[in-house]
Every structure is written in C-alpha cells, then in structure tokens.
Design a protein around this motif. Structure first.
Motif, short mmCIF file in Angstrom:
data_model
loop_
_atom_site.label_atom_id
_atom_site.label_comp_id
_atom_site.label_asym_id
_atom_site.label_seq_id
_atom_site.Cartn_x
_atom_site.Cartn_y
_atom_site.Cartn_z
N SER A 738 -17.70 64.85 -10.83
CA SER A 738 -17.20 66.17 -10.44
C SER A 738 -16.52 66.14 -9.08
CB SER A 738 -18.36 67.17 -10.40
OG SER A 738 -18.87 67.40 -11.69
N LYS A 739 -15.46 66.95 -8.96
CA LYS A 739 -14.79 67.14 -7.68
C LYS A 739 -14.48 68.63 -7.53
CE LYS A 739 -12.54 62.60 -7.39
NZ LYS A 739 -11.24 61.88 -7.33
N VAL A 740 -14.44 69.06 -6.27
CA VAL A 740 -14.11 70.45 -5.96
C VAL A 740 -12.69 70.51 -5.42
CG1 VAL A 740 -14.69 72.49 -4.60
CG2 VAL A 740 -16.52 70.99 -5.44
N TYR A 741 -11.85 71.35 -6.05
CA TYR A 741 -10.47 71.55 -5.63
C TYR A 741 -10.35 72.99 -5.12
CZ TYR A 741 -9.78 67.39 -8.51
OH TYR A 741 -9.87 66.12 -9.05
N PHE A 742 -9.86 73.15 -3.89
CA PHE A 742 -9.80 74.48 -3.26
C PHE A 742 -8.35 74.84 -2.97
CE2 PHE A 742 -10.35 77.95 -0.42
CZ PHE A 742 -11.64 78.44 -0.61
N TYR A 743 -7.98 76.03 -3.41
CA TYR A 743 -6.64 76.55 -3.13
C TYR A 743 -6.81 77.73 -2.16
CZ TYR A 743 -1.73 77.64 -3.99
OH TYR A 743 -0.38 77.83 -3.85
N ASP A 744 -6.18 77.63 -1.02
CA ASP A 744 -6.36 78.61 0.05
C ASP A 744 -5.48 79.84 -0.14
OD1 ASP A 744 -7.10 79.83 2.44
OD2 ASP A 744 -5.61 78.73 3.62
N VAL A 745 -6.12 81.03 -0.26
CA VAL A 745 -5.42 82.31 -0.22
C VAL A 745 -6.04 83.08 0.96
CG1 VAL A 745 -4.92 84.48 -1.40
CG2 VAL A 745 -4.98 82.34 -2.70
N PRO A 746 -5.42 83.04 2.12
CA PRO A 746 -6.03 83.65 3.31
C PRO A 746 -6.40 85.11 3.09
CG PRO A 746 -4.11 82.34 3.92
CD PRO A 746 -4.13 82.40 2.42
N ASN A 747 -7.59 85.47 3.56
CA ASN A 747 -8.11 86.84 3.51
C ASN A 747 -8.39 87.35 2.10
OD1 ASN A 747 -7.94 87.20 6.39
ND2 ASN A 747 -5.72 87.39 6.12
N ALA A 748 -8.54 86.45 1.14
CA ALA A 748 -8.90 86.87 -0.21
C ALA A 748 -10.26 87.57 -0.20
CB ALA A 748 -8.94 85.68 -1.15
N LYS A 749 -10.36 88.71 -0.91
CA LYS A 749 -11.61 89.47 -0.93
C LYS A 749 -12.57 88.94 -1.99
CE LYS A 749 -9.47 91.90 2.06
NZ LYS A 749 -9.62 91.52 3.47
N GLN A 750 -12.04 88.15 -2.90
CA GLN A 750 -12.86 87.47 -3.90
C GLN A 750 -12.42 86.01 -3.96
OE1 GLN A 750 -12.44 89.53 -7.71
NE2 GLN A 750 -14.54 90.22 -7.50
#
Length: 948
Positions: A738-750
């Motif tokens: 398993s790997k975690v992939y993160f996509y940044d959306v600044p100030n996302a409320k969820q």
C-alpha cells in the motif's frame, strides 16, 4: 371516505406532430389512467391509495407539510435535520430504526428529502413487507421524539454539517444559493435562508428546540400518507387505521399566506470562489408561486430562451459571441413565492460584463421575434414525455398524487395542471416576460476564481459568505453507543411486535426477445405497456479503447457531434423534429463504448428511430459545431480541475491502470489532447471503428418486436459491416504494498478518499459473490460497517461506500467518501481497521441480513424501464442468461459464512491497496504517515494532467 377516482388524461393537443406520415400502430391520442382513493382519519391524517399491479412492490411515502420556510431565523436547517433524525430510531423499531429494517426486508433504502415547504420519507418494498412499512411509518410519526437524546442530536449535527461541507462548502459555486436567497428575499422572509441552513445554527440547536419543532409540525393533521403499488385496498386501509388511528391530532396549523417579492432595486454581488476555475454569472428575478397561472408560461419562456440552436440565448452567447458553451434558465416555483434563474458559466478569462451585455441582446431578439406556435408545440410535446417519465414507477405516481394534494388541495388537480400546460399561448409567453423580466429588478451574482476580481460585473459589492476554518478538535465529541432511556408512549396494543411478512412474492423476470439482423446488429427487447413510452439504447463497443494518449477525447467529441445535424438537416431542423415528437435523443461516449440513447412516446417510436438512423448514417460534420464542442469540452476540463471528487477519481484511475493503459485517462481528455484533435480524427474514428458487428440495440417499452425490427431496417441495410477487433489492454499493475497518494487542494473543507485496487471482472465466477460479500462492508448503505462506524458512530462523513465494479475487460474494488477535513487521518485509519477485521468478525447475523436484502430486493429488480434496460445490457454484454437474476438468487441462498470469510481474505487486503486522498496538505498530509505505508506521495506535480 371517497370511492376510487380515475384521472383520465387525454393529450390531444400534445399528440400532434409536424410529421404527416401515415399513422403508426399506436393511437395519436393516448388515454392514461391513474386511479386513486383518498380518506381521512379522525386525527386528520390524509391517506392516498393507488393500485398498480405491474410489479409485486409497494411504495410508501410520508409527506409532512413542513420545510425550511416553517423555521425561525437563528434556527435554520431544522426541517432538514429532522429528515435525518427520523431514520435513526423510534420507540418500537429500536436503534437503527427504518434504515436497519430496510436492509432486512429488501427495501429500496429508506430515504427522504427536504424542500422549502415539505419533508418526505419514502421507500419501495416487496409487497410482503407492506404492513411492516406502515407500522414503521406510524412509529416515526407518533412514537419517535422520546428517542432523541443529547448524544443522538450531537451525532446527527455532525452528519448534517458534513453534508453541507460536501454540497456547499467544498464545491465550485456552492455558496451561490445562500447569497441569492439572502438578497432576493427580505430579512425574515421564509425563503431568505437555504434549506440546509448554517453551520452555526445547526450547532446552536438544543434538544428542546428539536422537541418543540417535532411536536408542532409532525402531527397527523399536517401529514399525508401515500401507498402505491400491488396493494389490497381494504387490507391496506385496515393496517393504516390500526397503526395510525390513535396518534393524537396536533394543534390546528394556519396556512401561510403567499409572500411574493417586489425588489425595490437591482443588487449586484461578487465572491472569489476557492474552487471555481471559470467565472459564473447568475441573474435571478422574483416571479410567482407554485401553480400560479403565470408559472406555466414562465416555464415555457425559460425553455424557449435557452434550449436548442434557435434559442435566443444560445444564438447570441454561444454561437455568435462564443462567451460560453451553455446557458441555463429555469423558473423555480415554491408554495409562497418563486424565482427565475439565469446561469452562465463563461469561458476562462471572459468578463461577466460582456456576458450581461450579451444576455440583454438575446432578450432584445426575443422582444422582436417572440415565440412561434410551432416552437410552442414542440415544447409542449416534450412536457408530455416528461410527464409520463415521472409516472413510470409506483413511487413516482405516489409522489405526484401527494404533491397535488398538499400544494393544490386535491390529487385530482393533475387534470387542471395539464389543461394549464396546454392553454399557454405565444401571447402568454411574451406577457410574462414583460411582467417579470423586462426592465425589472434582479439579483446578480458574480462568482469568479480566486484572484480574478477583474472579471466581475460592474458595481458589484462583496457578498457575505462565512467560510469555515479548519481547526483540529473543533467538533464536539459524542458516544453513539449510548442507548437512549425513555418512557414509552402508551398504546392500545403492543407496538414492539413487528408485523409478520405477507405472502412472499415471486420474482417476475421480464420476457426478453432477441433478434440477429443480417448486418450483424444484435437486438434485445422487453415489451412493457405500463406507460406509453419507449426507452432505447444503441451501444457501439470501443469508446476510449480505440484512442491514443496524445488524442484522448476523440470518441467523446464524436458522440457529442452526432446529434448536431445531419447531411440534409441543420442542427436546428433536427432538434425541431426530435422535439415535435416529444422525444429525447442523446449520444455520449464511455470508456468502452459509444452510445445513442433516448426515450419517446410509443406512438412516435418509428419516427424517432428514423431520425436516429439519419443522424448516424448521414453525419453533417459541421466544422462550426465541432469548434463549439471543443471549446465546451475544454471549459469543462478546466472546471473539473477544481472539483475534488473528479480529481480523486482521475488520480485513482491513473494509478490503478498504469501509464500505458488508455483507461488511465478520463475519456474527456486533457486540454492539450482535445486541442490536438481535428475533424479528420473524428471521421477516421467513425470510418474505422464503428460497425454493426460491434453494436447492440436495447429497447424497452410499449412496443413489440416486429415494430422494433422494422424501425431498424435502414441501420441494418445501410450500415457497413467491418471486421474490427477491440484492442487488447495491458494488464493492470499489481499492488504489492500500500501507498498513500495525496493531492493538495488548499483550504479544502473536506478530504475526498478513494481507496482500492484491481478486482475481478464482471465475467469472473467470483464477481457476483464478491458483491454479496461486500454488502455488510460498504455496499449496503446503512446496513454496512463503513456507514455505521464512520457516519453513525463517529460523524466523520455524510456518506461512504465500497463496491466491486467493472465489465468484461477490467474490474476494481473501491471505497469512496468525503470526510471532515480535520479527521482525514482518523477516517482513513478507521477504514483500514474495518477492512482488517471484516472477514475475521463476519458471522451468521451478517449473512442473514445480507441474504434477507439480496433475495427480497429482487421483487423490485425490474420495476422501471431503466432497470429493464440495464437487464438487457447485462444479457447482451456479458452473455448472462435471461433468468440470471434467479440464478443469482440461488447463489445467495447457498452462500455460507465460510464462503464470505474466504472471499474477504482473498479480495479485502488493506495492505495491498492504493490510498488516494484529496485535501488540504498543509494541515493533513503529514498525519497520514501514521497509516504505516511510508511517506505520503504528493502527486500534484508528479502526475501532471490528473486534475483534468
């Protein structure tokens, strides 16, 4: 008590078309009956019964005449909060309430909706569970409020606030409705706030507030019960009286007076939207309440101004000035007032002053030319088809009867409604334009991307929008396991005893006919005369599979161009002919096929299919339309780049399929790939990849096999057959760790989470058993562990689910949810833990609930035309037998706990999965290291194009 009434609807005017061919086998005048009976209990409960023998099911709906308009300022969102609370528990159903019971009885899933003026609760169940549903609905109305405690209220506040974040705070243009309502309606007007309310008001709600609201509005004399389906009328009456009679009547409820709005001046407001990627202008005018005589002409006006090639707004804004790809307009009527919305999402960097100027030019065009009798006739024809579509299920019929009763005072108002639709004249349409739109005050909102204030409408003021801060530990905690203690409401009989099932209905498998035509075209059909409609779909295998990475999007563009005229018909001429038939014809592309689908009145099926044949065999290849479509698609891709759900899906697909698999790409393409596509690419795809040997036709409705085959004669004889093979796909990459992939959306409320990995294909022998196994994990909504623990237990999310999906080429397992931003890690860790323990802890109770739902829900498996069309798709695409539903029923009945455990061990392994998270990296990224899968990978710069 009234005897059964019959609503006999005769559509003479709407039956007229512009075609003068000889009459089809279906009469041009259609009689359609809706029988109903009403009676009222002594406590004021109004009951509507409707008999429909087409399927062994019944729809039960409870409609309370209370919505957000009955709330108080400072306590907004209560009506919607109640929609949630009433599913949780009642005195005699116990914890889990109707949601838990729904899983056992094979229901469609207890659901509800809230509007400004009413809240309804509904479900379709196998007919043997009807008494159970009536018992349960009575328990909600008369035996509920004592079960609401402080922990229950605290938890449900979290769920509703998550819903608001998902539907408002974390999406492009989500705050627009709040800004419009606040400025269109004066302070204190019941429509000056939104249905979902504010986060602050929800948080401030007290237990006493909740009880006061319930005791005032949830009383029999403010509620309508509708039961529709394969019912025994006298027995149903007996059950209704038994379970509802002794619920006490409430205080008399005064009727709210109509409260139309008269704006003293126009208002212009703007907002820089964190999620917007294109400027949007909304213009809203106050109009009239529901069923007002002018509402019918306003509906025609909004449709005429914006829909179709000759629509004034389309001509000016789309065709001539190329400011946008689409203009939306609709007249929204509610019980007390109404408003007409005009919405334009402009292309990137377009100034909204230019949009407003173009809108005025389109209005001037309408003032000069008005609407013709022919245009009015085609709009009415479409309204007839839409009317029938709304009555194609027992629940649809029940909803419509209740709607007329509560807002028009009589279910029989359906006849008046039709008459008023038919009575609209061109003069009426111009009159309502001059009365409500021309030179009248309005509210205009400019929603633009961050940093693009230069695009807003002149003289706009900053809108007041409250943005929630992302704060760790900001939400109050609660213990959802606490069992409420309360004194039961007295009753004349023991309501804790759940009624027995009635006689089990047999699964009615529709009779399927098939035909193999000389060209290789395969036809599958089901004849059904419940409503005078036909739905159809032509599937041409291939879709994205025939494309290359540098020009992803060809099949999507080709499909969209297909309905833009024919060799001898302009786009406008083709649209007019389709609309005059009361038909809808759509073309779209998927990952593995291009589809032409639609529905039409049965009497016009042959004429509709003649147009389908013409648009397919005689394409227009209109360069102007092609460029317009390209601009529209590119604009859509740009907007998707700000949608967290789309970002998550695209990111997950890229990793799931791998870079060398064409399915890793969104079939809309990217800005670059769509920009590279030429008309020659579309012509080459059409010539080389479309053949009747790779096509299937599915038809369901009020038409027999011979008429269907006859209507396909031109396609069968003129469509050239070719020997084409679908390209083979490379194998999907195996997920070793398993790997975690993160996509940044600044100030996302969820944070949006997509977890999963490659799974079995639909044709794999394990595929259906895995869907059975998944029911209690995440496939069973409120019967699933994911929902029970993340939503009901923790309040982390509004909704979460897991599913196995795929086709005969690929398959996958996915878990999807939107979770509160400040519990991103906690949610992910809990999902992982649930997966780890699922197979180990699965027991006989889990299996019994699964079997109960899977077997009993088959009674409603083929109720609607859409469900029957899906059945034909399964049979034609995957080689299923026509009785595959009964075969699956046998599989479910034979499964054991050991079978489920083995499947869970084989297919649910959280240590060999893809974990995609889209959210605010600044506050959430580092914490995800705690999942134990190494350093999370920030994918924004590494997987370029994923957000497109």
């Amino acid at each position: 008590m009234k005897a059964f009434k019959t609503l006999l609807l005769v559509f003479l005017a709407l039956g007229l078309t512009s075609c003068n061919d000889e009459q089809s086998s279906k009469s041009e005048t259609q009689d359609f009956k809706v029988d109903y009976e009403t009676f009222t209990l002594d406590n004021g409960l109004k009951v509507i019964l409707h008999v429909d023998r087409s399927d062994p099911v019944a729809a039960v709906a409870l409609t309370a005449h209370v919505g957000s308009a009955r709330e108080k300022e400072g306590r907004t969102g209560f009506a919607h909060l109640f929609e949630h609370l009433l599913f949780l528990e009642s005195e005699n159903l116990g914890k889990g309430g109707l949601d838990k019971m729904s899983a056992r009885i094979g229901g469609s899933g207890a659901n509800g909706s809230t509007s400004r003026d009413r809240t309804n609760y509904f479900q379709t169940v196998p007919i043997d569970a009807l008494e159970k549903m009536i018992w349960a609905e009575a328990d909600k109305l008369g035996y509920f409020i004592n079960t609401v405690t402080e922990p229950v209220l605290a938890k449900e506040k979290q769920v509703v606030k998550n819903e608001k974040r998902q539907s408002v705070d974390n999406r492009p243009y989500g705050h627009n409705s709040m800004v419009v309502n606040k400025n269109l309606y004066p302070k204190g007007h019941p429509y000056s706030w939104t249905v979902i309310g504010s986060l602050e008001d929800l948080q401030n709600a007290t237990l006493q507030d909740v009880k006061d609201f319930y005791n005032k509005w949830y009383v029999p004399n403010n509620v309508i019960l509708t039961v529709a389906g394969d019912i025994d009328v006298e027995q149903t009456k007996t059950w209704v009286k038994k379970y509802f009679n002794e619920i006490p009547r409430g205080e008399d409820i005064a009727t709210l007076e109509k409260q139309p709005v008269n704006l003293k001046e126009s208002k212009r407001l703007y907002y820089e939207d964190n999620f917007a990627r294109a400027p949007r202008l909304n213009m809203v005018w106050p109009t009239v309440h529901q069923y007002h005589p002018d509402s019918y002409a306003l509906r025609v006006l909004s449709e005429y101004l914006t829909e179709g090639k000759k629509a004034p707004m389309n001509k000016v804004l789309v065709e001539e000035q190329k400011l946008t790809s689409n203009v939306g307009m609709f007249n929204s009527t509610s019980e007390l007032a109404g408003e007409l919305y005009l919405t334009v999402t402009a292309f990137d960097q377009v100034e909204l002053n230019d949009v407003a100027k173009a809108i005025n030019e389109a209005f001037e065009d309408f003032e000069i030319n008005g609407i013709s009798e022919e245009d009015l006739a085609r709009i009415k024809a479409g309204q007839e088809t839409n009317f029938y579509n709304g009555l194609s299920s027992v629940l649809g019929k029940g909803f419509q009867l209740a709607q007329y009763e509560i807002f028009a005072g009589d279910p029989g108002y359906i006849n008046e409604d039709v008459k008023k639709i038919l009575a609209v004249t061109p003069e009426d349409v111009m009159r309502v334009y001059e009365t409500y739109i021309k030179d009248k005050n309005y509210v205009a909102t400019s929603f633009v991307p961050k940093g693009q204030k230069n695009l807003i409408l002149d003289n706009s003021a900053l809108a007041e929008v409250v943005e929630e801060e992302i704060v760790e530990g900001a939400e109050e905690t609660f213990d959802a396991s606490i069992v409420a203690e309360y004194e039961r409401t007295p009753s004349s009989f023991d309501r804790t005893i759940e009624p027995n099932y009635g006689q089990s209905p047999d699964l009615k498998v529709p009779e399927v006919w098939t035909a193999d035509l000389d060209s290789g075209l395969k036809v599958f059909g089901i004849e059904n005369d419940e409503v005078p409609l036909v739905q159809f779909q032509i599937q041409m295998d291939g879709g994205l599979l025939f494309e290359t990475k540098d020009k992803v999007g060809v099949s999507n563009l080709l499909a969209r161009l297909m309905t833009k005229g024919t060799k001898n018909k302009t786009v406008e001429a083709l649209e007019n002919e389709i609309n005059m038939l009361g038909a809808n014809i759509n073309a779209f592309a998927g990952d593995d096929a291009i589809y032409i689908s639609g529905n039409t009145l049965a009497k016009n099926f042959d004429k509709t299919m003649a147009l389908v044949s013409e648009l397919f065999l005689e394409p227009r290849w209109d360069e102007t339309e092609f460029e317009l479509i390209k601009s529209s698609v590119i604009s859509g891709i740009q907007r998707q780049a700000a949608n967290p759900n789309t970002i998550a899906a695209n990111t997950f697909s890229k990793i799931l399929y791998g870079e060398n698999n064409i399915l890793a790409y969104n079939n809309s393409g990217t800005e670059e790939s769509v920009g590279n596509i030429t008309m020659e690419d579309l012509k080459a795809y059409y010539k080389n990849n479309l053949s009747p040997t790779l096509a299937k036709v599915h038809v369901v409705g009020d038409i027999d096999e011979s008429d269907v085959v006859k209507s396909l004669e031109r396609l069968n004889t003129e469509w050239e057959a070719k020997d084409i093979k679908i390209p083979e796909l490379p194998p999907m990459p195996k997920v070793e760790t398993s790997k975690v992939y993160f996509y940044d959306v600044p100030n996302a409320k969820q944070s949006i989470i997509n977890f999963g990995y490659p799974g079995p294909k639909v044709t794999d022998e394990d595929y259906y058993p895995t869907t059975v196994m998944n029911y209690r994990l995440g496939g069973g909504s409120f019967a699933s562990q994911l929902t029970q623990q993340l939503r009901e237990g923790k309040g982390y999310t509004y909704g979460i689910g897991s599913r196995f999906s795929g086709n005969d080429l690929t398959g996958s397992f996915r878990i999807n949810s939107g979770v509160r931003s400040n519990v991103t890690y906690e949610s992910s860790a809990l999902v992982k833990e649930i997966m780890e323990n699922y197979g180990k802890n699965y027991d006989s109770t889990d299996l019994a609930v699964t079997k109960g739902f899977m077997v009993k829900s088959n009674a409603r498996a083929f109720e609607t035309l859409g469900a029957k069309l899906n059945m034909l798709s399964n049979i034609s695409n995957y080689g299923f037998d026509t009785d595959y539903a009964k075969q699956r029923e046998a599989i479910v009945k034979a499964m054991t706990v050991e079978d489920i455990k083995a499947l869970a061990e084989k297919y649910i392994n959280p240590d060999q999965m893809i974990y995609v998270v889209v959210g605010d990296a600044k506050t959430q990224l580092d914490k995800l290291k705690q999942l134990g899968f190494g350093e999370p990978i920030l994918v924004n710069p590494k997987l370029e194009g994923l957000d497109q």
